[in-house]
Design an enzyme around this catalytic site. Structure first.
Site, PDB file in Angstrom:
ATOM      1  N   GLU A   1       0.814  -1.197   0.032  1.00  0.00           N
ATOM      2  CA  GLU A   1       0.041   0.005  -0.011  1.00  0.00           C
ATOM      3  C   GLU A   1       0.924   1.283   0.163  1.00  0.00           C
ATOM      4  O   GLU A   1       1.453   1.718   1.002  1.00  0.00           O
ATOM      5  CB  GLU A   1      -0.887  -0.053   1.007  1.00  0.00           C
ATOM      6  CG  GLU A   1      -2.035   0.982   1.022  1.00  0.00           C
ATOM      7  CD  GLU A   1      -2.788   0.836   2.472  1.00  0.00           C
ATOM      8  OE1 GLU A   1      -3.456   1.992   2.403  1.00  0.00           O
ATOM      9  OE2 GLU A   1      -2.644   0.119   3.262  1.00  0.00           O
TER      10      GLU A   1
ATOM     11  N   HIS B   1      -0.052   7.548   6.362  1.00  0.00           N
ATOM     12  CA  HIS B   1       1.508   7.227   5.718  1.00  0.00           C
ATOM     13  C   HIS B   1       2.328   8.487   5.997  1.00  0.00           C
ATOM     14  O   HIS B   1       1.985   9.566   5.919  1.00  0.00           O
ATOM     15  CB  HIS B   1       1.092   6.964   4.377  1.00  0.00           C
ATOM     16  CG  HIS B   1       0.437   5.455   3.971  1.00  0.00           C
ATOM     17  ND1 HIS B   1       0.850   4.448   2.987  1.00  0.00           N
ATOM     18  CD2 HIS B   1      -0.913   5.211   4.433  1.00  0.00           C
ATOM     19  CE1 HIS B   1       0.224   3.740   3.073  1.00  0.00           C
ATOM     20  NE2 HIS B   1      -1.092   4.186   3.979  1.00  0.00           N
TER      21      HIS B   1
ATOM     22  N   HIS C   1      -5.652   6.255  -1.753  1.00  0.00           N
ATOM     23  CA  HIS C   1      -5.098   7.355  -1.281  1.00  0.00           C
ATOM     24  C   HIS C   1      -4.882   8.412  -2.205  1.00  0.00           C
ATOM     25  O   HIS C   1      -3.858   8.655  -2.698  1.00  0.00           O
ATOM     26  CB  HIS C   1      -3.653   6.897  -0.726  1.00  0.00           C
ATOM     27  CG  HIS C   1      -3.819   6.263   0.678  1.00  0.00           C
ATOM     28  ND1 HIS C   1      -3.580   6.892   1.916  1.00  0.00           N
ATOM     29  CD2 HIS C   1      -3.784   4.980   1.031  1.00  0.00           C
ATOM     30  CE1 HIS C   1      -3.854   6.160   2.972  1.00  0.00           C
ATOM     31  NE2 HIS C   1      -3.932   4.974   2.377  1.00  0.00           N
TER      32      HIS C   1
ATOM     33  N   HIS D   1      -9.730   0.574   0.720  1.00  0.00           N
ATOM     34  CA  HIS D   1     -10.715   1.288   1.902  1.00  0.00           C
ATOM     35  C   HIS D   1     -11.709   2.607   1.251  1.00  0.00           C
ATOM     36  O   HIS D   1     -11.242   3.391   1.513  1.00  0.00           O
ATOM     37  CB  HIS D   1      -9.945   1.389   2.946  1.00  0.00           C
ATOM     38  CG  HIS D   1      -8.696   2.165   2.827  1.00  0.00           C
ATOM     39  ND1 HIS D   1      -8.527   3.198   2.041  1.00  0.00           N
ATOM     40  CD2 HIS D   1      -7.452   2.070   3.618  1.00  0.00           C
ATOM     41  CE1 HIS D   1      -7.315   3.827   2.249  1.00  0.00           C
ATOM     42  NE2 HIS D   1      -6.588   2.847   2.789  1.00  0.00           N
TER      43      HIS D   1
ATOM     44  N   ASN E   1     -12.193   6.144   2.283  1.00  0.00           N
ATOM     45  CA  ASN E   1     -11.059   6.717   3.068  1.00  0.00           C
ATOM     46  C   ASN E   1     -10.116   6.834   2.543  1.00  0.00           C
ATOM     47  O   ASN E   1      -9.640   6.358   1.491  1.00  0.00           O
ATOM     48  CB  ASN E   1     -10.687   5.736   4.204  1.00  0.00           C
ATOM     49  CG  ASN E   1     -12.022   5.548   5.304  1.00  0.00           C
ATOM     50  OD1 ASN E   1     -12.367   4.237   5.134  1.00  0.00           O
ATOM     51  ND2 ASN E   1     -12.441   6.467   5.932  1.00  0.00           N
TER      52      ASN E   1
ATOM     53  N   GLY F   1     -17.754   0.845  11.888  1.00  0.00           N
ATOM     54  CA  GLY F   1     -18.479   1.935  12.524  1.00  0.00           C
ATOM     55  C   GLY F   1     -17.681   3.187  12.782  1.00  0.00           C
ATOM     56  O   GLY F   1     -18.137   4.075  13.339  1.00  0.00           O
TER      57      GLY F   1
ATOM     58  N   HIS G   1     -14.524   3.985  10.291  1.00  0.00           N
ATOM     59  CA  HIS G   1     -14.240   4.701   9.292  1.00  0.00           C
ATOM     60  C   HIS G   1     -15.166   4.958   8.197  1.00  0.00           C
ATOM     61  O   HIS G   1     -14.851   5.928   7.322  1.00  0.00           O
ATOM     62  CB  HIS G   1     -13.411   3.430   8.423  1.00  0.00           C
ATOM     63  CG  HIS G   1     -11.894   3.356   8.984  1.00  0.00           C
ATOM     64  ND1 HIS G   1     -11.614   2.821  10.426  1.00  0.00           N
ATOM     65  CD2 HIS G   1     -10.813   3.771   8.725  1.00  0.00           C
ATOM     66  CE1 HIS G   1     -10.292   2.615  10.573  1.00  0.00           C
ATOM     67  NE2 HIS G   1      -9.754   3.354   9.449  1.00  0.00           N
TER      68      HIS G   1
ATOM     69  N   ASP H   1      -7.945  -4.002   7.463  1.00  0.00           N
ATOM     70  CA  ASP H   1      -7.080  -2.781   7.720  1.00  0.00           C
ATOM     71  C   ASP H   1      -6.327  -2.866   9.290  1.00  0.00           C
ATOM     72  O   ASP H   1      -6.091  -1.955   9.788  1.00  0.00           O
ATOM     73  CB  ASP H   1      -7.568  -1.444   7.547  1.00  0.00           C
ATOM     74  CG  ASP H   1      -6.439  -0.402   7.177  1.00  0.00           C
ATOM     75  OD1 ASP H   1      -5.498  -0.919   6.862  1.00  0.00           O
ATOM     76  OD2 ASP H   1      -6.620   0.870   7.226  1.00  0.00           O
TER      77      ASP H   1
ATOM     78  N   ALA I   1      -5.384   5.449  11.940  1.00  0.00           N
ATOM     79  CA  ALA I   1      -4.031   4.797  11.440  1.00  0.00           C
ATOM     80  C   ALA I   1      -4.584   3.284  11.779  1.00  0.00           C
ATOM     81  O   ALA I   1      -4.170   2.556  12.670  1.00  0.00           O
ATOM     82  CB  ALA I   1      -2.875   5.055  12.499  1.00  0.00           C
TER      83      ALA I   1
END
Length: 385
Positions: free
Chosen positions: A130, A142, A196, A217, A220, A249, A251, A274, A308
């Site tokens: 990732e 990151h 991202h 994801h 996000n 519940g 993210h 994740d 994170a």
């Protein structure tokens, strides 16, 4: 180990549910068959009672587990430790995931993955890289100092890894890799996932045409869906791209989850944990790249409050979906067959003759009661994500 037969009130085969069915397992750790109620069985069955017997769960985004993170110290033994930690939580196959790091660390983790594959580490289904080829403005947790566009050396390393590993997922932002690079990765066998990213929908769809197959994801670390700027979210919801989603519940709001479930029905959405090194432990704090990650009531954050990773297991994610009214068969497929198919692991995520004898038993309330990996029962970690 002789032939085993497991009988349960409900058996999910990866696609549909069967009442009062049984599953026979060979001495070699493979599934012999799925048997309907009343069929002649090859051995005396073990009656598991109420609950659902389902394929072993598949998690393609696992940053760590058992107190260990994928990173600079990773070797095959650590990958085995992480895989074992997640098997005890119901994920019988995982992609250990390295988030944005240096080229040297990336090469080291790839080498560790190759060694794990050669050793036949139980539960190791490949790697997920990732980053580091992301949008720095959408970095999440990151390290922005390590984010950079893909170059020719990166591409060669990733293509070689994709050829050699059981599976290689690469999350990248289309702003940081060209369509030519995406096409080369896809042709080499990598599963290219978009994430991202603050890209617009047209850029995301161009990446999809080049060979990107999934989204990392959903919602996000990407731009918000807007009326005249759908972005990566809009592209993901309205295209054949398959999307991973974190159902904790935290993210993703329930309303946004409901939109994704409706738009990506029936097979366009899958669950990811994740998870971080906290998984399967009581740790309250770990370190990632010299930065503290804190655990507090189901949330994992950097010291500045940035999310994170997630503090949830796949069975707990299934319970979250059930609370939203998602049908049990669909929820289970999102944690088994769909991610298995995405990474080309067609002998995982389903109960059919010849598949791996990886199974989970879930209570009616979705708590994990038992796990079998290659037909052998696995000790559980009770009450922990």
């Amino acid at each position: 180990m002789s032939i085993q037969v497991l009988k349960a009130a409900h058996v999910f085969d990866g696609t549909r549910m069967h009442a009062n069915a049984a599953v026979s397992l060979s001495a070699q750790g493979r599934i012999l068959g799925l048997h309907a109620d009343g069929d002649t069985l090859p051995a005396q069955p073990q009656d598991l009672g109420a609950g659902i017997l389902a394929p072993g769960l598949v998690d393609v985004q696992v940053n760590g587990g058992g107190g260990v993170m994928v990173g600079a110290d990773t070797d095959a033994a650590q990958l085995a430790h992480i895989c074992a930690a997640h098997a005890r939580l119901g994920a019988c196959a995982i992609l250990p995931t390295l988030i944005t790091d240096t080229p040297d660390v990336t090469r080291q983790v790839i080498a560790a993955g190759l060694a794990a594959a050669r050793a036949g580490v139980a539960g190791f289904a490949g790697l997920h890289l990732e980053g580091p080829h992301l949008d720095p403005a959408r970095k999440g947790a990151h390290d922005a100092r390590l984010i950079r566009p893909m170059n020719d050396d990166d591409l060669a390393m990733l293509c070689d890894a994709a050829h050699a590993l059981p599976a290689l997922m690469v999350t990248l932002a289309p702003e940081a890799a060209t369509p030519r690079q995406i096409a080369a990765l896809a042709q080499a066998g990598a599963i290219v996932s978009l994430g991202h990213s603050g890209c617009d929908a047209a850029t995301a769809l161009a990446a999809h045409r080049a060979g990107a197959r999934s989204v990392t994801h959903l919602y996000n670390a990407m731009g918000a869906l807007q009326n005249r700027a759908p972005g990566l979210v809009g592209a993901a919801l309205t295209s054949p791209l398959v999307a991973g989603i974190i159902a904790d519940g935290v993210h993703v709001a329930p309303e946004c989850m409901a939109v994704a479930l409706q738009m990506k029905a029936p097979d366009g959405l899958f669950l990811v944990s994740d998870s971080m090194g906290f998984a399967g432990t009581d740790l309250r704090e770990i370190t990632l790249g010299g930065r503290r990650i804190l655990r507090d009531h189901g949330r994992l954050t950097l010291a500045d409050g940035t999310l994170a990773g997630a503090d949830i297991s796949l069975p707990q994610s299934l319970a979250c979906l059930a609370g939203l009214g998602v049908d049990a068969a669909r929820a289970l497929s999102m944690a088994s067959r769909i991610p298995a198919d995405l990474i080309g692991a067609t002998d995982r995520g389903r109960i059919t003759a010849g598949a791996r004898a990886d199974l989970v038993l879930l209570s009616p309330d979705w708590s994990l009661r038992a796990v079998w990996q290659a037909g052998a029962r696995v000790a559980l970690v009770e009450g922990r994500a």
